[in-house]
Motif scaffolding. Structure first.
Motif, PDB file in Angstrom:
ATOM      1  N   VAL A  77       0.677  -1.306  -0.070  1.00 55.35           N
ATOM      2  CA  VAL A  77       0.198   0.104   0.012  1.00 55.35           C
ATOM      3  C   VAL A  77       0.903   1.223   0.122  1.00 55.35           C
ATOM      4  O   VAL A  77       0.597   2.094  -0.830  1.00 55.35           O
ATOM      5  CB  VAL A  77      -1.039  -0.068   1.102  1.00 55.35           C
ATOM      6  CG1 VAL A  77      -1.613   1.492   1.337  1.00 55.35           C
ATOM      7  CG2 VAL A  77      -2.027  -1.013   0.899  1.00 55.35           C
ATOM      8  N   PRO A  78       2.008   1.536   0.941  1.00 56.04           N
ATOM      9  CA  PRO A  78       2.740   2.821   0.997  1.00 56.04           C
ATOM     10  C   PRO A  78       3.547   2.656  -0.703  1.00 56.04           C
ATOM     11  O   PRO A  78       3.673   3.619  -1.202  1.00 56.04           O
ATOM     12  CB  PRO A  78       3.845   2.298   1.808  1.00 56.04           C
ATOM     13  CG  PRO A  78       3.144   1.691   2.898  1.00 56.04           C
ATOM     14  CD  PRO A  78       2.135   0.448   1.754  1.00 56.04           C
ATOM     15  N   VAL A  81       0.733   3.918  -2.783  1.00 59.56           N
ATOM     16  CA  VAL A  81       0.502   5.458  -2.725  1.00 59.56           C
ATOM     17  C   VAL A  81       1.802   6.412  -3.190  1.00 59.56           C
ATOM     18  O   VAL A  81       1.505   7.615  -3.845  1.00 59.56           O
ATOM     19  CB  VAL A  81       0.409   5.709  -1.148  1.00 59.56           C
ATOM     20  CG1 VAL A  81       0.530   7.184  -0.750  1.00 59.56           C
ATOM     21  CG2 VAL A  81      -0.860   4.915  -0.585  1.00 59.56           C
ATOM     22  N   LEU A  85      -1.264   6.298  -6.339  1.00 59.32           N
ATOM     23  CA  LEU A  85      -2.611   5.860  -5.667  1.00 59.32           C
ATOM     24  C   LEU A  85      -2.795   6.905  -4.728  1.00 59.32           C
ATOM     25  O   LEU A  85      -2.439   7.338  -3.698  1.00 59.32           O
ATOM     26  CB  LEU A  85      -2.429   4.503  -5.041  1.00 59.32           C
ATOM     27  CG  LEU A  85      -3.758   4.067  -4.372  1.00 59.32           C
ATOM     28  CD1 LEU A  85      -4.798   3.603  -5.360  1.00 59.32           C
ATOM     29  CD2 LEU A  85      -3.398   2.766  -3.541  1.00 59.32           C
ATOM     30  N   PRO A  86      -4.375   7.445  -4.985  1.00 57.53           N
ATOM     31  CA  PRO A  86      -4.870   8.434  -3.910  1.00 57.53           C
ATOM     32  C   PRO A  86      -5.025   7.868  -2.550  1.00 57.53           C
ATOM     33  O   PRO A  86      -5.206   6.749  -2.086  1.00 57.53           O
ATOM     34  CB  PRO A  86      -6.248   8.654  -4.331  1.00 57.53           C
ATOM     35  CG  PRO A  86      -6.104   8.268  -5.987  1.00 57.53           C
ATOM     36  CD  PRO A  86      -5.354   7.183  -5.820  1.00 57.53           C
ATOM     37  N   ALA A  87      -4.625   8.559  -1.536  1.00 57.82           N
ATOM     38  CA  ALA A  87      -4.520   8.120  -0.009  1.00 57.82           C
ATOM     39  C   ALA A  87      -5.779   8.647   0.543  1.00 57.82           C
ATOM     40  O   ALA A  87      -5.938   9.727   1.205  1.00 57.82           O
ATOM     41  CB  ALA A  87      -3.426   8.838   0.807  1.00 57.82           C
ATOM     42  N   ASP A  88      -7.039   7.762   0.113  1.00 52.56           N
ATOM     43  CA  ASP A  88      -8.334   8.231   0.682  1.00 52.56           C
ATOM     44  C   ASP A  88      -9.052   6.817   1.473  1.00 52.56           C
ATOM     45  O   ASP A  88      -8.035   5.966   1.716  1.00 52.56           O
ATOM     46  CB  ASP A  88      -9.210   8.324  -0.685  1.00 52.56           C
ATOM     47  CG  ASP A  88      -9.415   7.333  -1.475  1.00 52.56           C
ATOM     48  OD1 ASP A  88      -9.090   6.027  -1.056  1.00 52.56           O
ATOM     49  OD2 ASP A  88      -9.443   7.370  -2.923  1.00 52.56           O
ATOM     50  N   LYS A  90     -10.715   4.646   0.825  1.00 54.16           N
ATOM     51  CA  LYS A  90     -10.746   3.126   0.143  1.00 54.16           C
ATOM     52  C   LYS A  90      -9.536   2.458   0.797  1.00 54.16           C
ATOM     53  O   LYS A  90      -9.593   1.032   0.452  1.00 54.16           O
ATOM     54  CB  LYS A  90     -11.065   3.390  -1.243  1.00 54.16           C
ATOM     55  CG  LYS A  90     -12.371   4.019  -1.803  1.00 54.16           C
ATOM     56  CD  LYS A  90     -12.311   3.860  -3.302  1.00 54.16           C
ATOM     57  CE  LYS A  90     -13.449   4.459  -3.653  1.00 54.16           C
ATOM     58  NZ  LYS A  90     -13.660   4.316  -5.108  1.00 54.16           N
ATOM     59  N   LEU A  91      -8.634   2.948   0.968  1.00 55.80           N
ATOM     60  CA  LEU A  91      -7.423   2.237   1.595  1.00 55.80           C
ATOM     61  C   LEU A  91      -7.950   1.426   3.041  1.00 55.80           C
ATOM     62  O   LEU A  91      -7.017   0.355   3.168  1.00 55.80           O
ATOM     63  CB  LEU A  91      -6.197   3.221   1.897  1.00 55.80           C
ATOM     64  CG  LEU A  91      -5.551   3.915   0.828  1.00 55.80           C
ATOM     65  CD1 LEU A  91      -4.547   4.823   1.171  1.00 55.80           C
ATOM     66  CD2 LEU A  91      -5.086   2.874  -0.452  1.00 55.80           C
ATOM     67  N   TRP A  94      -8.033  -2.336   2.649  1.00 52.90           N
ATOM     68  CA  TRP A  94      -7.273  -3.172   2.845  1.00 52.90           C
ATOM     69  C   TRP A  94      -7.041  -3.806   4.360  1.00 52.90           C
ATOM     70  O   TRP A  94      -6.419  -4.968   4.505  1.00 52.90           O
ATOM     71  CB  TRP A  94      -5.730  -2.549   2.501  1.00 52.90           C
ATOM     72  CG  TRP A  94      -5.490  -2.382   0.962  1.00 52.90           C
ATOM     73  CD1 TRP A  94      -5.665  -1.218   0.531  1.00 52.90           C
ATOM     74  CD2 TRP A  94      -5.037  -3.402   0.101  1.00 52.90           C
ATOM     75  NE1 TRP A  94      -5.488  -1.381  -1.088  1.00 52.90           N
ATOM     76  CE2 TRP A  94      -4.965  -2.648  -1.101  1.00 52.90           C
ATOM     77  CE3 TRP A  94      -4.687  -4.529   0.208  1.00 52.90           C
ATOM     78  CZ2 TRP A  94      -4.683  -3.596  -2.158  1.00 52.90           C
ATOM     79  CZ3 TRP A  94      -4.328  -5.431  -0.853  1.00 52.90           C
ATOM     80  CH2 TRP A  94      -4.445  -4.819  -2.011  1.00 52.90           C
ATOM     81  N   SER A 102      -8.616  -0.533  -2.832  1.00 57.60           N
ATOM     82  CA  SER A 102      -8.289   0.417  -4.045  1.00 57.60           C
ATOM     83  C   SER A 102      -6.640  -0.116  -4.421  1.00 57.60           C
ATOM     84  O   SER A 102      -6.033  -0.270  -3.514  1.00 57.60           O
ATOM     85  CB  SER A 102      -8.277   1.723  -3.653  1.00 57.60           C
ATOM     86  OG  SER A 102      -7.480   2.173  -2.546  1.00 57.60           O
ATOM     87  N   ASN A 104      -3.415   0.932  -7.595  1.00 61.16           N
ATOM     88  CA  ASN A 104      -3.082   1.493  -8.851  1.00 61.16           C
ATOM     89  C   ASN A 104      -2.954   0.528 -10.016  1.00 61.16           C
ATOM     90  O   ASN A 104      -3.162  -0.633  -9.939  1.00 61.16           O
ATOM     91  CB  ASN A 104      -1.862   2.601  -8.804  1.00 61.16           C
ATOM     92  CG  ASN A 104      -0.626   1.739  -8.347  1.00 61.16           C
ATOM     93  OD1 ASN A 104      -0.806   0.584  -8.242  1.00 61.16           O
ATOM     94  ND2 ASN A 104       0.338   2.467  -7.990  1.00 61.16           N
TER      95      ASN A 104
END
Length: 345
Positions: A77-78, A81, A85-88, A90-91, A94, A102, A104
């Motif tokens: 995930v990092p 991002v 990938l937008p940090a919103d 939806k994360l 995970w 979400s 990318n």
């Protein structure tokens, strides 16, 4: 003591999944419909857990399922991002993938296997009610997912949510796991089991042959054929399941591999696809042909070697999640004085 025949099936299923993702060989999906087998085995284990501990089995199953996902997410995930990938909000999926989290462009491919955990999570959550219904109306409950799949495939294939489609495709296998746990499949006489299996295999095979997908006869592209063919396969391998498979443990290497494959199944499943994706451009640069058997064999070995490294590094998380003593590689020799589990009667 664990049923080593079921352990062997799970081991073969996870190996088949990895080899398929490396080679893309559609024939493997027909020879061994691994995902349906994995869901059937998981359904059997879930029914056993519900019988032992009741609804609290749901929390126990989630506790064993999610930590390995969190380790994967902590790495990828990092990275996603940092690559756009937008940090919103939806994360947060995970942490609890009730829907597709979400990702990318490259992450969506490398982490595409997350769908299995999404479906597994839903199946676990509905299992207390599903088992209650199954034991009161087994045939109707078992047929419901397949009827759902027919409706979705014939009328709403393009618009139905992924979870709904997968309930139709894989929840029937999960319910067959219930039937296996309750002994219903073993109680079927061969005069019933064999014809039913034959009818399902024939219907599934006919649908597969007459409705090839984008990759030909790959079951992953032919959902209705997949469900029918997989149901026949599950009835066959679980309906004639031996009471024990002692031969698995007669060879030390085979026994150890089967144990590792079962104790680290989630780690292997989650981590193999990123390595498959990472090795693809490398193999192109090296001039490896995607159809050359030697090149494919090298890639298979490379993926398993990299997965083995990850198993050594983070596989112990599965032990912690299951409240076992952490081990680098499970299934080693017992220490002196360690109790020996009783033999299966």
């Amino acid at each position: 003591m664990r049923n080593r025949y079921l352990d062997l099936l799970r081991f073969l299923a996870i190996v088949r999944v990895v080899v398929y993702h490396v080679t893309g060989a559609a024939a493997l999906t027909l020879v061994f419909p691994a995902m349906s087998v994995m869901f059937a085995l998981a359904g059997s284990l879930m029914a056993a857990s519900l019988d032992r501990t009741g609804p609290s089995a749901v929390a126990r199953r989630l506790r064993r399922l999610l930590p390995s996902l969190w380790v994967l997410a902590a790495v990828f995930v990092p990275a996603m991002v940092l690559t756009g990938l937008p940090a919103d909000g939806k994360l947060l999926l995970w942490a609890f993938p009730i829907s597709d989290p979400s990702a990318n462009g490259w992450g969506a491919i490398a982490l595409s296997v997350i769908w299995y955990l999404r479906d597994y999570l839903w199946f676990v959550l509905v299992s207390p009610v599903a088992l209650w219904l199954f034991r009161r109306a087994p045939l109707a409950t078992l047929l419901a997912p397949y009827l759902l799949l027919v409706v979705v495939e014939l009328r709403f294939a393009a618009t139905a949510p992924a979870v709904l489609r997968d309930f139709g495709l894989y929840f029937g296998a999960w319910l067959l796991g219930f039937a296996h746990h309750d002994g219903m499949l073993r109680r079927l006489s061969r005069r019933v089991l064999v014809p039913v299996t034959g009818v399902l295999a024939t219907a599934g095979g006919w649908w597969i042959l007459t409705h090839p997908g984008a990759r030909g006869y790959d079951l992953n592209d032919i959902r209705l054929g997949n469900a029918l063919w997989s149901a026949a396969f599950i009835l066959l391998v679980l309906g004639i399941v031996p009471a024990r498979a002692a031969w698995v443990d007669r060879n030390a290497l085979v026994s150890r591999l089967v144990t590792i494959g079962n104790r680290r199944a989630l780690t292997i499943y989650l981590w193999h696809m990123p390595f498959v994706v990472a090795l693809t451009p490398l193999s192109i640069r090296l001039g490896w042909s995607p159809t050359d058997p030697v090149s494919l064999a090298v890639r298979v070995v490379a993926v398993f070697a990299l997965v083995g490294l990850v198993v050594l590094l983070v596989g112990w998380v599965e032990d912690v999640a299951a409240r076992r003593r952490p081990e680098l590689l499970p299934g080693g020799r017992r220490t002196a004085g360690a109790p020996v589990p009783p033999a299966v009667p």
